[in-house]
Motif scaffolding. Sequence first.
Motif, PDB file in Angstrom:
ATOM      1  N   THR A  40       0.841  -1.193   0.000  1.00  0.00           N
ATOM      2  CA  THR A  40       0.000   0.000   0.000  1.00  0.00           C
ATOM      3  C   THR A  40       0.882   1.250   0.000  1.00  0.00           C
ATOM      4  O   THR A  40       2.063   1.201   0.324  1.00  0.00           O
ATOM      5  N   GLY A  42       0.860   5.432   1.221  1.00  0.00           N
ATOM      6  CA  GLY A  42       0.202   6.480   1.982  1.00  0.00           C
ATOM      7  C   GLY A  42       0.440   7.836   1.346  1.00  0.00           C
ATOM      8  O   GLY A  42       1.574   8.172   0.993  1.00  0.00           O
ATOM      9  N   ARG A  71      -8.562   3.426   1.974  1.00  0.00           N
ATOM     10  CA  ARG A  71      -8.732   3.910   3.343  1.00  0.00           C
ATOM     11  C   ARG A  71      -8.499   5.408   3.374  1.00  0.00           C
ATOM     12  O   ARG A  71      -7.562   5.915   2.756  1.00  0.00           O
ATOM     13  N   GLU A  76      -4.005  10.929   6.370  1.00  0.00           N
ATOM     14  CA  GLU A  76      -3.424  10.188   5.255  1.00  0.00           C
ATOM     15  C   GLU A  76      -4.488   9.431   4.473  1.00  0.00           C
ATOM     16  O   GLU A  76      -5.483   8.965   5.032  1.00  0.00           O
ATOM     17  N   THR A  78      -4.819   6.060   2.151  1.00  0.00           N
ATOM     18  CA  THR A  78      -4.119   4.829   1.791  1.00  0.00           C
ATOM     19  C   THR A  78      -4.654   4.316   0.464  1.00  0.00           C
ATOM     20  O   THR A  78      -5.873   4.193   0.285  1.00  0.00           O
ATOM     21  N   SER A 280      -6.699  -2.934   3.889  1.00  0.00           N
ATOM     22  CA  SER A 280      -7.315  -1.765   4.533  1.00  0.00           C
ATOM     23  C   SER A 280      -7.397  -1.899   6.042  1.00  0.00           C
ATOM     24  O   SER A 280      -7.865  -0.998   6.730  1.00  0.00           O
TER      25      SER A 280
END
Length: 451
Positions: A40, A42, A71, A76, A78, A280
């Motif tokens: 992932t 960010g 997310r 942040e 994601t 997530s």
Amino acid sequence: MNAVETTSDPLGVIDRVVHVLQGAPALQPVGRVARAAGGTIGLEGLTQASKLGDRITVLTDAGPLRTEVIRVAAAEVTVMPEGLAEGVAVGDRAVLTGAARFCPDARWIGRMIDPDGVSLDGMPLLQGPVARPLRTAPPPAAARRAMGARLHTGYAVFDTILPLVRGQRIGLFAGSGVGKSTLLAGLARSVEADVIVIGLVGERGREVRHFVEAVLGPEGMARSVVVAATSDAAPQTRRRCAWAATAVAEYFRDQGKQVLLMLDSVTRFAEAHREMAAASGEPAALRGYPASTGPAIAALCERAGPGLPGAGDITAIYSVLVQGSDMEEPVADMLRGTLDGHIILDRAIAEGGRFPAVDVLRSVSRALPAAASMTENSLIAEARGHLGQYDRAALMVRSGLYVAGSDPAVDAAVAVRPGIEAFLTQTKIPTTTAAFSALRQVLVAVRGGAK
């Protein structure tokens, strides 16, 4: 002016181009990569503009990388990449492109596309004039029509004992190598429908072309739209494939057409959903599947079925990959409780040379008894009775322990079984009436000529 435009643009190409340009955002928010780890990425600077499911393009030194928002937090966003994330660095720019636009069109019939509506067959593909959401609510339950008339399939077992009716949703449960793909292609060629929509979720790359060209063939492809995402695609792409195929089916249903939707397979859809949920932060629950898997499967399947008055119907066949014939594994259990019946393909039957390898006794069509007349239901019950009686006595019969004449019911089951087995292999029955006539002849023979 409209008349001139229609004459000069009979295919509506200009209208479609204008529609695409109008849908392009004038401004695109830009953020930056804050971290990249564990599959992932960010991003910072996009928390106020991003929503779950939005697309964000990360501009790396190796080129643009498409991602999807999984997310959104206060500090942040994601995202999960749709390709290899090598080369992503802290500080790389990230451009929010918004939700994916999916615009089905009638000219998609006969074509193979990806979950974003992009051609996979190397030929240009026009988008439709109106965008549709990939995820949408099903028609209101109280307003939907009931399931419709019985559909002719050409397969003796489905034209009699396990009928398929218009607007029905049925599961096809099978392990690998028992004839599932061949059966799906055969049904695509023979079932009564205006349009066939086939979703190949997580299929092996070499199998996609083989399915389209060799298994489905020109006859089946002529009225089909194939939506495919291969096994090497990102999980969000594989999951989106099921939604995209359903959205295409809904597009044709809303035009008043009768649609046959085939999704192969719900198991791979659930696996892709599991990967997304894990990324997530959702914890695993049922044998590694998160708690959201059941609702996701139910929401997908509820979109098929009978339409509203004035619209068409979506008759759906969902395949499920079962390991070792385990019908209690989570995906199979979730789907079985959602659908209007299930067809089980058995490996032992396939190895015995019968196609389709349907285990009649373990399969159920909830279209019965309404889908058949009183006489037809009687024939179905009689055939099932003989098959059940033989199944209970099979071990004794095969081992030679059963003595003929000991039980008239077993004697009748043994006598009729070869005829029923031969009947179940018939795949080119001209009508459902002919199918029941053939079944009646098999049963009459064991009754000694009685009606």
